[in-house]
Design a protein around this motif. Structure first.
Motif, PDB file in Angstrom:
ATOM      1  N   THR A 111       0.849  -1.185   0.000  1.00  0.00           N
ATOM      2  CA  THR A 111       0.000   0.000   0.000  1.00  0.00           C
ATOM      3  C   THR A 111       0.885   1.236   0.000  1.00  0.00           C
ATOM      4  O   THR A 111       1.790   1.350   0.826  1.00  0.00           O
ATOM      5  CB  THR A 111      -0.907   0.005   1.248  1.00  0.00           C
ATOM      6  N   ALA A 112       0.618   2.123  -0.942  1.00  0.00           N
ATOM      7  CA  ALA A 112       1.380   3.378  -1.007  1.00  0.00           C
ATOM      8  C   ALA A 112       0.775   4.385  -0.034  1.00  0.00           C
ATOM      9  O   ALA A 112      -0.443   4.452   0.126  1.00  0.00           O
ATOM     10  CB  ALA A 112       1.348   3.930  -2.427  1.00  0.00           C
ATOM     11  N   TYR A 113       1.633   5.142   0.608  1.00  0.00           N
ATOM     12  CA  TYR A 113       1.157   6.196   1.498  1.00  0.00           C
ATOM     13  C   TYR A 113       0.580   7.323   0.647  1.00  0.00           C
ATOM     14  O   TYR A 113       1.206   7.779  -0.302  1.00  0.00           O
ATOM     15  CB  TYR A 113       2.293   6.703   2.387  1.00  0.00           C
ATOM     16  N   GLY A 114      -0.593   7.792   0.989  1.00  0.00           N
ATOM     17  CA  GLY A 114      -1.283   8.782   0.171  1.00  0.00           C
ATOM     18  C   GLY A 114      -1.267  10.198   0.709  1.00  0.00           C
ATOM     19  O   GLY A 114      -1.803  11.100   0.063  1.00  0.00           O
ATOM     20  N   GLY A 115      -0.670  10.393   1.849  1.00  0.00           N
ATOM     21  CA  GLY A 115      -0.628  11.743   2.403  1.00  0.00           C
ATOM     22  C   GLY A 115       0.324  12.629   1.618  1.00  0.00           C
ATOM     23  O   GLY A 115       1.221  12.145   0.933  1.00  0.00           O
ATOM     24  N   ASP A 116       0.125  13.942   1.723  1.00  0.00           N
ATOM     25  CA  ASP A 116       1.042  14.853   1.040  1.00  0.00           C
ATOM     26  C   ASP A 116       1.402  16.011   1.949  1.00  0.00           C
ATOM     27  O   ASP A 116       0.893  16.147   3.051  1.00  0.00           O
ATOM     28  CB  ASP A 116       0.465  15.341  -0.299  1.00  0.00           C
ATOM     29  N   GLY A 117       2.337  16.782   1.487  1.00  0.00           N
ATOM     30  CA  GLY A 117       2.825  17.890   2.301  1.00  0.00           C
ATOM     31  C   GLY A 117       3.835  17.397   3.330  1.00  0.00           C
ATOM     32  O   GLY A 117       4.460  16.349   3.176  1.00  0.00           O
ATOM     33  N   ALA A 118       3.973  18.155   4.401  1.00  0.00           N
ATOM     34  CA  ALA A 118       4.967  17.858   5.435  1.00  0.00           C
ATOM     35  C   ALA A 118       4.727  16.507   6.105  1.00  0.00           C
ATOM     36  O   ALA A 118       5.687  15.820   6.479  1.00  0.00           O
ATOM     37  CB  ALA A 118       4.978  18.974   6.478  1.00  0.00           C
ATOM     38  N   ILE A 119       3.470  16.100   6.221  1.00  0.00           N
ATOM     39  CA  ILE A 119       3.165  14.833   6.898  1.00  0.00           C
ATOM     40  C   ILE A 119       3.761  13.646   6.146  1.00  0.00           C
ATOM     41  O   ILE A 119       4.107  12.628   6.742  1.00  0.00           O
ATOM     42  CB  ILE A 119       1.635  14.659   7.122  1.00  0.00           C
ATOM     43  N   ARG A 120       3.917  13.791   4.837  1.00  0.00           N
ATOM     44  CA  ARG A 120       4.545  12.737   4.024  1.00  0.00           C
ATOM     45  C   ARG A 120       5.991  12.501   4.480  1.00  0.00           C
ATOM     46  O   ARG A 120       6.437  11.373   4.605  1.00  0.00           O
ATOM     47  CB  ARG A 120       4.482  13.134   2.553  1.00  0.00           C
ATOM     48  N   TYR A 121       6.715  13.604   4.744  1.00  0.00           N
ATOM     49  CA  TYR A 121       8.095  13.498   5.222  1.00  0.00           C
ATOM     50  C   TYR A 121       8.145  12.882   6.625  1.00  0.00           C
ATOM     51  O   TYR A 121       9.036  12.095   6.931  1.00  0.00           O
ATOM     52  CB  TYR A 121       8.786  14.861   5.198  1.00  0.00           C
ATOM     53  N   VAL A 122       7.188  13.250   7.451  1.00  0.00           N
ATOM     54  CA  VAL A 122       7.101  12.668   8.796  1.00  0.00           C
ATOM     55  C   VAL A 122       6.875  11.166   8.687  1.00  0.00           C
ATOM     56  O   VAL A 122       7.552  10.373   9.349  1.00  0.00           O
ATOM     57  CB  VAL A 122       5.970  13.336   9.619  1.00  0.00           C
ATOM     58  N   TYR A 123       5.920  10.769   7.832  1.00  0.00           N
ATOM     59  CA  TYR A 123       5.619   9.345   7.644  1.00  0.00           C
ATOM     60  C   TYR A 123       6.869   8.584   7.209  1.00  0.00           C
ATOM     61  O   TYR A 123       7.206   7.559   7.795  1.00  0.00           O
ATOM     62  CB  TYR A 123       4.502   9.152   6.609  1.00  0.00           C
ATOM     63  N   TYR A 124       7.549   9.082   6.181  1.00  0.00           N
ATOM     64  CA  TYR A 124       8.717   8.361   5.670  1.00  0.00           C
ATOM     65  C   TYR A 124       9.874   8.356   6.662  1.00  0.00           C
ATOM     66  O   TYR A 124      10.610   7.371   6.759  1.00  0.00           O
ATOM     67  CB  TYR A 124       9.136   8.871   4.294  1.00  0.00           C
ATOM     68  N   PHE A 125      10.032   9.414   7.442  1.00  0.00           N
ATOM     69  CA  PHE A 125      11.058   9.399   8.485  1.00  0.00           C
ATOM     70  C   PHE A 125      10.746   8.309   9.509  1.00  0.00           C
ATOM     71  O   PHE A 125      11.622   7.522   9.875  1.00  0.00           O
ATOM     72  CB  PHE A 125      11.163  10.762   9.188  1.00  0.00           C
ATOM     73  N   ILE A 126       9.498   8.254   9.955  1.00  0.00           N
ATOM     74  CA  ILE A 126       9.104   7.236  10.932  1.00  0.00           C
ATOM     75  C   ILE A 126       9.253   5.845  10.335  1.00  0.00           C
ATOM     76  O   ILE A 126       9.807   4.941  10.968  1.00  0.00           O
ATOM     77  CB  ILE A 126       7.661   7.477  11.436  1.00  0.00           C
ATOM     78  N   LEU A 127       8.781   5.662   9.105  1.00  0.00           N
ATOM     79  CA  LEU A 127       8.863   4.351   8.452  1.00  0.00           C
ATOM     80  C   LEU A 127      10.304   3.883   8.281  1.00  0.00           C
ATOM     81  O   LEU A 127      10.646   2.753   8.643  1.00  0.00           O
ATOM     82  CB  LEU A 127       8.169   4.402   7.087  1.00  0.00           C
ATOM     83  N   ILE A 128      11.159   4.751   7.758  1.00  0.00           N
ATOM     84  CA  ILE A 128      12.550   4.351   7.498  1.00  0.00           C
ATOM     85  C   ILE A 128      13.290   4.077   8.798  1.00  0.00           C
ATOM     86  O   ILE A 128      14.010   3.077   8.925  1.00  0.00           O
ATOM     87  CB  ILE A 128      13.260   5.410   6.633  1.00  0.00           C
ATOM     88  N   SER A 129      13.108   4.921   9.801  1.00  0.00           N
ATOM     89  CA  SER A 129      13.776   4.673  11.088  1.00  0.00           C
ATOM     90  C   SER A 129      13.232   3.391  11.713  1.00  0.00           C
ATOM     91  O   SER A 129      13.991   2.607  12.303  1.00  0.00           O
ATOM     92  CB  SER A 129      13.619   5.865  12.035  1.00  0.00           C
ATOM     93  N   MET A 134      -1.028   5.633  10.236  1.00  0.00           N
ATOM     94  CA  MET A 134      -0.871   6.612   9.169  1.00  0.00           C
ATOM     95  C   MET A 134      -1.213   6.047   7.793  1.00  0.00           C
ATOM     96  O   MET A 134      -1.711   6.767   6.930  1.00  0.00           O
ATOM     97  CB  MET A 134       0.557   7.180   9.178  1.00  0.00           C
ATOM     98  N   ILE A 135      -0.945   4.755   7.578  1.00  0.00           N
ATOM     99  CA  ILE A 135      -1.172   4.186   6.252  1.00  0.00           C
ATOM    100  C   ILE A 135      -2.548   3.508   6.127  1.00  0.00           C
ATOM    101  O   ILE A 135      -3.052   3.301   5.030  1.00  0.00           O
ATOM    102  CB  ILE A 135      -0.048   3.207   5.853  1.00  0.00           C
ATOM    103  N   SER A 136      -3.181   3.198   7.242  1.00  0.00           N
ATOM    104  CA  SER A 136      -4.452   2.452   7.187  1.00  0.00           C
ATOM    105  C   SER A 136      -5.544   3.109   6.353  1.00  0.00           C
ATOM    106  O   SER A 136      -6.302   2.386   5.706  1.00  0.00           O
ATOM    107  CB  SER A 136      -4.954   2.138   8.599  1.00  0.00           C
ATOM    108  N   PRO A 137      -5.633   4.431   6.258  1.00  0.00           N
ATOM    109  CA  PRO A 137      -6.676   5.001   5.394  1.00  0.00           C
ATOM    110  C   PRO A 137      -6.452   4.695   3.900  1.00  0.00           C
ATOM    111  O   PRO A 137      -7.380   4.837   3.108  1.00  0.00           O
ATOM    112  CB  PRO A 137      -6.561   6.514   5.623  1.00  0.00           C
ATOM    113  N   TYR A 138      -5.261   4.247   3.547  1.00  0.00           N
ATOM    114  CA  TYR A 138      -4.932   4.023   2.136  1.00  0.00           C
ATOM    115  C   TYR A 138      -4.983   2.547   1.744  1.00  0.00           C
ATOM    116  O   TYR A 138      -4.720   2.216   0.589  1.00  0.00           O
ATOM    117  CB  TYR A 138      -3.557   4.630   1.818  1.00  0.00           C
ATOM    118  N   TYR A 139      -5.330   1.661   2.688  1.00  0.00           N
ATOM    119  CA  TYR A 139      -5.511   0.253   2.329  1.00  0.00           C
ATOM    120  C   TYR A 139      -6.701   0.150   1.393  1.00  0.00           C
ATOM    121  O   TYR A 139      -7.715   0.813   1.591  1.00  0.00           O
ATOM    122  CB  TYR A 139      -5.759  -0.608   3.568  1.00  0.00           C
ATOM    123  N   SER A 140      -6.565  -0.707   0.370  1.00  0.00           N
ATOM    124  CA  SER A 140      -7.687  -0.854  -0.580  1.00  0.00           C
ATOM    125  C   SER A 140      -8.707  -1.851  -0.089  1.00  0.00           C
ATOM    126  O   SER A 140      -8.526  -2.616   0.770  1.00  0.00           O
ATOM    127  CB  SER A 140      -7.158  -1.274  -1.934  1.00  0.00           C
TER     128      SER A 140
END
Length: 175
Positions: free
Chosen positions: A100-118, A169-175
């Motif tokens: 599932t791809a993360y669908g958020g945009d803006g600054a929250i996208r960077y927050v999501y990817y920082f949390i995910l990668i760490s 954060m990603i659950s709203p984007y599950y199909s």
């Protein structure tokens, strides 16, 4: 003392092998797709397991600080079991479902990817940390156990909590 060190050294090789094989197996199995199974119910379950693990780790820490060694030991064993159950469910889900791809945009996208990668990098690092910490306790090398546990515990709690955050954060984007 010599037998204890030999026991610890014997486990060292196994822990190193597991610490390499587990991330490799997860990476390989991520690429394997098994059609015909619907395991879409698993993400909230394994996210809940992460949350429960975080809570039990904190209770286990408080138990040992209050001299409740047996409770601490039991809780740590449960946390290891929960982490293993999480891993099995996580891999099973990803083997049967598209990512599932993360669908958020803006600054929250960077927050999501920082949390995910760490979260991902530390989840790889936590495997040997937990296993070495556990073996030191089993070997009754509590001085060495405590020293490593001071590093292991906060990382393990971080991985468990960020697992829940990533899911939320990603659950709203599950199909």
């Amino acid at each position: 003392m010599g037998a204890t060190i030999n026991k610890e050294e014997k486990h060292r090789k196994l822990i190193i092998v597991l610490s390499i094989l587990i991330p490799l197996a997860v990476a390989v199995l991520f690429r394997v797709k098994v059609p015909g199974y619907d395991l879409s119910f698993l993400p909230p379950i394994y996210a809940s397991i992460n949350g429960l693990t975080a809570v039990l780790l904190i209770i286990g820490f408080l138990a040992i600080k209050n001299g409740k060694k047996q409770l601490h030991e039991n809780l740590m064993k449960i946390c290891i079991g929960l982490s293993a159950a999480f891993l099995v469910m996580y891999v099973a889900y990803h083997m049967t479902s598209e990512s599932t791809a993360y669908g958020g945009d803006g600054a929250i996208r960077y927050v999501y990817y920082f949390i995910l990668i760490s979260h991902i990098f530390l989840s790889v690092a936590i495997v040997p940390l937990v296993l070495f910490t556990f073996v030191r306790a089993l070997s009754k090398r509590f001085d060495r156990h405590r020293k490593l546990a001071r590093i292991t515990l906060p990382i393990w709690i971080y991985v468990a909590i960020t697992g829940v955050i990533v899911y939320m954060m990603i659950s709203p984007y599950y199909s």
